[in-house]
Design a protein around this motif. Structure first.
Motif, PDB file in Angstrom:
ATOM      1  N   THR A  46      30.921 -32.965 -20.866  1.00 30.61           N
ATOM      2  CA  THR A  46      29.463 -33.029 -20.743  1.00 30.61           C
ATOM      3  C   THR A  46      29.127 -33.762 -19.448  1.00 30.61           C
ATOM      4  O   THR A  46      29.805 -34.723 -19.070  1.00 30.61           O
ATOM      5  N   GLN A  47      28.054 -33.301 -18.771  1.00 34.05           N
ATOM      6  CA  GLN A  47      27.699 -33.885 -17.475  1.00 34.05           C
ATOM      7  C   GLN A  47      26.190 -33.906 -17.301  1.00 34.05           C
ATOM      8  O   GLN A  47      25.496 -32.918 -17.602  1.00 34.05           O
ATOM      9  N   ASN A  48      25.681 -35.029 -16.847  1.00 32.97           N
ATOM     10  CA  ASN A  48      24.257 -35.192 -16.574  1.00 32.97           C
ATOM     11  C   ASN A  48      23.835 -34.215 -15.468  1.00 32.97           C
ATOM     12  O   ASN A  48      24.452 -34.155 -14.407  1.00 32.97           O
ATOM     13  N   MET A  49      22.744 -33.454 -15.721  1.00 37.15           N
ATOM     14  CA  MET A  49      22.261 -32.466 -14.750  1.00 37.15           C
ATOM     15  C   MET A  49      20.906 -32.835 -14.174  1.00 37.15           C
ATOM     16  O   MET A  49      20.205 -31.991 -13.619  1.00 37.15           O
ATOM     17  N   MET A  78      17.436 -36.289 -20.956  1.00 37.11           N
ATOM     18  CA  MET A  78      17.894 -35.764 -19.672  1.00 37.11           C
ATOM     19  C   MET A  78      18.587 -34.420 -19.897  1.00 37.11           C
ATOM     20  O   MET A  78      19.152 -34.172 -20.974  1.00 37.11           O
ATOM     21  N   PRO A  79      18.556 -33.538 -18.916  1.00 36.85           N
ATOM     22  CA  PRO A  79      19.280 -32.277 -19.039  1.00 36.85           C
ATOM     23  C   PRO A  79      20.773 -32.537 -18.832  1.00 36.85           C
ATOM     24  O   PRO A  79      21.159 -33.446 -18.099  1.00 36.85           O
ATOM     25  N   TYR A  80      21.609 -31.736 -19.488  1.00 39.37           N
ATOM     26  CA  TYR A  80      23.043 -31.932 -19.271  1.00 39.37           C
ATOM     27  C   TYR A  80      23.795 -30.617 -19.453  1.00 39.37           C
ATOM     28  O   TYR A  80      23.328 -29.682 -20.123  1.00 39.37           O
ATOM     29  N   LEU A  81      24.961 -30.554 -18.845  1.00 43.16           N
ATOM     30  CA  LEU A  81      25.817 -29.377 -18.890  1.00 43.16           C
ATOM     31  C   LEU A  81      26.917 -29.584 -19.921  1.00 43.16           C
ATOM     32  O   LEU A  81      27.569 -30.633 -19.947  1.00 43.16           O
ATOM     33  N   VAL A  82      27.122 -28.580 -20.761  1.00 37.76           N
ATOM     34  CA  VAL A  82      28.184 -28.606 -21.766  1.00 37.76           C
ATOM     35  C   VAL A  82      29.174 -27.484 -21.461  1.00 37.76           C
ATOM     36  O   VAL A  82      28.766 -26.327 -21.276  1.00 37.76           O
ATOM     37  N   CYS A  83      30.452 -27.844 -21.389  1.00 45.44           N
ATOM     38  CA  CYS A  83      31.500 -26.847 -21.195  1.00 45.44           C
ATOM     39  C   CYS A  83      32.554 -27.054 -22.281  1.00 45.44           C
ATOM     40  O   CYS A  83      33.265 -28.062 -22.279  1.00 45.44           O
ATOM     41  N   SER A  84      32.633 -26.095 -23.211  1.00 40.53           N
ATOM     42  CA  SER A  84      33.537 -26.223 -24.361  1.00 40.53           C
ATOM     43  C   SER A  84      34.608 -25.141 -24.302  1.00 40.53           C
ATOM     44  O   SER A  84      34.286 -23.947 -24.243  1.00 40.53           O
ATOM     45  N   LEU A  85      35.852 -25.565 -24.327  1.00 39.61           N
ATOM     46  CA  LEU A  85      36.986 -24.637 -24.276  1.00 39.61           C
ATOM     47  C   LEU A  85      37.778 -24.721 -25.579  1.00 39.61           C
ATOM     48  O   LEU A  85      38.376 -25.765 -25.887  1.00 39.61           O
ATOM     49  N   PRO A  86      37.795 -23.649 -26.369  1.00 35.12           N
ATOM     50  CA  PRO A  86      38.556 -23.683 -27.623  1.00 35.12           C
ATOM     51  C   PRO A  86      40.067 -23.679 -27.344  1.00 35.12           C
ATOM     52  O   PRO A  86      40.523 -23.075 -26.380  1.00 35.12           O
ATOM     53  N   VAL A  87      40.813 -24.364 -28.175  1.00 34.03           N
ATOM     54  CA  VAL A  87      42.276 -24.426 -28.056  1.00 34.03           C
ATOM     55  C   VAL A  87      42.880 -23.712 -29.264  1.00 34.03           C
ATOM     56  O   VAL A  87      42.472 -23.954 -30.407  1.00 34.03           O
ATOM     57  N   LYS A  88      43.869 -22.832 -29.005  1.00 35.22           N
ATOM     58  CA  LYS A  88      44.391 -21.984 -30.076  1.00 35.22           C
ATOM     59  C   LYS A  88      45.904 -22.146 -30.237  1.00 35.22           C
ATOM     60  O   LYS A  88      46.615 -22.431 -29.261  1.00 35.22           O
ATOM     61  N   ASP A  89      46.356 -21.909 -31.454  1.00 33.06           N
ATOM     62  CA  ASP A  89      47.780 -21.778 -31.795  1.00 33.06           C
ATOM     63  C   ASP A  89      47.959 -20.421 -32.450  1.00 33.06           C
ATOM     64  O   ASP A  89      47.358 -20.167 -33.521  1.00 33.06           O
ATOM     65  N   TYR A 104      21.881 -23.710 -12.263  1.00 34.69           N
ATOM     66  CA  TYR A 104      21.126 -23.995 -13.481  1.00 34.69           C
ATOM     67  C   TYR A 104      20.990 -22.761 -14.360  1.00 34.69           C
ATOM     68  O   TYR A 104      20.066 -22.633 -15.133  1.00 34.69           O
ATOM     69  N   GLN A 105      21.913 -21.809 -14.198  1.00 33.79           N
ATOM     70  CA  GLN A 105      21.732 -20.498 -14.829  1.00 33.79           C
ATOM     71  C   GLN A 105      22.054 -20.487 -16.323  1.00 33.79           C
ATOM     72  O   GLN A 105      21.600 -19.633 -17.058  1.00 33.79           O
ATOM     73  N   TYR A 106      22.891 -21.407 -16.789  1.00 38.76           N
ATOM     74  CA  TYR A 106      23.262 -21.408 -18.202  1.00 38.76           C
ATOM     75  C   TYR A 106      22.228 -22.188 -19.007  1.00 38.76           C
ATOM     76  O   TYR A 106      22.002 -23.370 -18.772  1.00 38.76           O
ATOM     77  N   THR A 107      21.566 -21.538 -19.921  1.00 37.02           N
ATOM     78  CA  THR A 107      20.540 -22.206 -20.737  1.00 37.02           C
ATOM     79  C   THR A 107      20.852 -22.011 -22.215  1.00 37.02           C
ATOM     80  O   THR A 107      21.515 -21.053 -22.619  1.00 37.02           O
ATOM     81  N   GLN A 152      35.055 -19.566 -24.717  1.00 37.85           N
ATOM     82  CA  GLN A 152      34.510 -20.676 -23.942  1.00 37.85           C
ATOM     83  C   GLN A 152      32.977 -20.616 -23.944  1.00 37.85           C
ATOM     84  O   GLN A 152      32.386 -19.534 -23.837  1.00 37.85           O
ATOM     85  N   VAL A 153      32.351 -21.752 -24.067  1.00 34.53           N
ATOM     86  CA  VAL A 153      30.893 -21.842 -24.063  1.00 34.53           C
ATOM     87  C   VAL A 153      30.468 -22.772 -22.934  1.00 34.53           C
ATOM     88  O   VAL A 153      30.930 -23.917 -22.851  1.00 34.53           O
ATOM     89  N   VAL A 154      29.609 -22.261 -22.067  1.00 31.54           N
ATOM     90  CA  VAL A 154      29.053 -23.064 -20.975  1.00 31.54           C
ATOM     91  C   VAL A 154      27.542 -22.920 -21.022  1.00 31.54           C
ATOM     92  O   VAL A 154      27.019 -21.801 -20.999  1.00 31.54           O
ATOM     93  N   LYS A 155      26.841 -24.027 -21.121  1.00 28.29           N
ATOM     94  CA  LYS A 155      25.383 -23.954 -21.186  1.00 28.29           C
ATOM     95  C   LYS A 155      24.762 -25.245 -20.652  1.00 28.29           C
ATOM     96  O   LYS A 155      25.376 -26.312 -20.686  1.00 28.29           O
ATOM     97  N   VAL A 156      23.544 -25.098 -20.149  1.00 30.58           N
ATOM     98  CA  VAL A 156      22.749 -26.252 -19.737  1.00 30.58           C
ATOM     99  C   VAL A 156      21.708 -26.516 -20.812  1.00 30.58           C
ATOM    100  O   VAL A 156      20.963 -25.612 -21.198  1.00 30.58           O
ATOM    101  N   ILE A 157      21.699 -27.717 -21.303  1.00 30.86           N
ATOM    102  CA  ILE A 157      20.664 -28.115 -22.250  1.00 30.86           C
ATOM    103  C   ILE A 157      19.507 -28.692 -21.437  1.00 30.86           C
ATOM    104  O   ILE A 157      19.636 -29.761 -20.824  1.00 30.86           O
ATOM    105  N   PRO A 158      18.380 -27.983 -21.362  1.00 30.79           N
ATOM    106  CA  PRO A 158      17.266 -28.464 -20.527  1.00 30.79           C
ATOM    107  C   PRO A 158      16.658 -29.745 -21.068  1.00 30.79           C
ATOM    108  O   PRO A 158      16.830 -30.088 -22.243  1.00 30.79           O
TER     109      PRO A 158
END
Length: 283
Positions: free
Chosen positions: A107-110, A85-96, A278-281, A71-77
Motif C-alpha cells: 500500500t502506498q500514499n497517493m 488520503m488516497p492510496y494505491l493497493v497492489c495485491s499479488l496472490p500466492v499459489k501452491d 491515477y488510472q486504477y480506481t 493480481q489486483v491493482v487499484k487506487v482508492i480515491p
C-alpha cells in the motif's frame, strides 16, 4: 534452482519485508496474508491501515486477489478512503499447485500523485484558456490594423479632395484678380466720360468691392486649408505610429500564442501522464 513453493515465497517475503523500503527507496506498507488471515503488517510512515496480524482479511484488494487468484491493482480515491488520503493497493496472490495459499500486498500514499493530477489538469485548462486569449488578442490586433488602413484610405481621399479644393481656390483667386482689374478699368473709363459714365462708375465700384471681398474670402479659405493640411499630416503620422505599434504587438502576440500552444501541449501531456498514474480506481 528449483522454483519456490507458495509457502516458501511467503516465508521469504516475511523475512525481506522489513528491508523492502530500503531496497526500493520508497515508502510502502507491506502486508503478508496466509490463508485468510494477516500474518505480517509493516505500515508506511505516512499511511497506517491499522492491520493486526491474526485478524481475518477485510474486504478490499487483498480479499479480491485471494478470491479471484489474480493480481489486483487499484487506487482508492480520497473520497472513498477511510484514512483521509488516497492510496494505491497492489495485491499479488500466492499459489501452491494452483491453489491460493496467501497474498502479498503493498500500500502506498497517493496524495502527491493526486495533487500532481489536479495541478496538471488545472494547468492544461489554464493553458488552453491562455492560448484562446492570445488568439483573440491576435485577432483584435488584426482588426486594429484593418481600421488603421481604413483611416489611412479616408485620409488619402480627404487629401485628394483638398487638392481639388486648392484648384477651385486658385480659380476663384484668378477670377477675383481679373474682376478687380476689370472694375478698375471700368472706373477709369467712367471717369473719362464724365457725367455720362457716372452710373457705370457705380457699378464698376461695386464690382471692385466684390473682387476685394472674394480675395479676402480666398485668403480665409487658404488659411483653413493649410490648417486642414497640418491636421491631416499629424493624423497620418499618428496612423503610421499605430501601425508600427500594432505590427510589433502582433509579432509579440504571435510568438506568445505559439509558446502558449507549446505550453498547452506540454500541460496536456503532463495531465495524460498524471492520469495514467491515477488510472486504477475502486469499482
Amino acid at each position: 534452482m528449483s522454483q519456490l513453493t507458495g509457502t516458501e515465497l511467503l516465508d521469504l517475503f516475511t523475512k525481506l519485508a522489513p528491508y523492502l523500503n530500503d531496497i526500493l527507496a520508497a515508502d510502502v506498507g507491506i502486508t503478508i496474508v496466509r490463508g485468510d488471515r494477516y500474518s505480517l503488517y509493516i505500515p508506511a510512515s505516512d499511511l497506517d491501515l491499522g492491520t493486526k496480524p491474526g485478524e481475518t482479511v477485510r474486504p478490499g484488494g487483498t480479499q479480491q486477489a485471494l478470491e479471484t487468484g489474480k493480481q489486483v491493482v487499484k487506487v482508492i480515491p480520497r473520497e472513498k478512503s477511510a484514512y483521509g488520503m488516497p492510496y494505491l493497493v497492489c495485491s499479488l496472490p500466492v499459489k501452491d499447485d494452483g491453489r491460493v495459499v496467501g497474498c502479498i500486498t503493498t500500500t502506498q500514499n497517493m496524495a502527491t500523485s493526486e495533487q500532481i493530477n489536479h495541478v496538471s489538469q488545472s494547468l492544461a485548462a489554464s493553458s488552453q484558456e491562455f492560448t484562446a486569449s492570445m488568439e483573440e488578442m491576435a485577432g483584435r490586433a488584426d482588426e486594429v490594423t484593418r481600421t488603421s488602413k481604413q483611416l489611412d484610405d479616408i485620409g488619402q481621399k480627404l487629401r485628394e479632395t483638398i487638392k481639388q479644393t486648392d484648384q477651385i481656390v486658385e480659380f476663384i483667386k484668378s477670377v477675383s484678380a481679373q474682376t478687380n482689374l476689370l472694375g478698375l478699368n471700368a472706373a477709369i473709363e467712367a471717369a473719362r466720360v464724365g457725367d455720362a459714365g457716372r452710373g457705370f462708375g457705380v457699378v464698376a465700384e461695386e464690382v471692385r468691392k466684390l473682387a476685394v471681398a472674394s480675395a479676402d474670402s480666398v485668403k480665409g479659405i487658404t488659411a483653413s486649408m493649410n490648417s486642414i493640411y497640418e491636421v491631416m499630416a499629424a493624423l497620418s503620422q499618428m496612423i503610421q505610429t499605430i501601425d508600427n505599434h500594432t505590427a510589433g504587438q502582433k509579432t509579440t502576440i504571435t510568438e506568445m500564442a505559439k509558446s502558449s500552444q507549446e505550453l498547452a501541449a506540454m500541460a496536456a501531456k503532463l495531465a495524460e501522464t498524471a492520469q495514467a498514474m491515477y488510472q486504477y480506481t475502486e469499482n
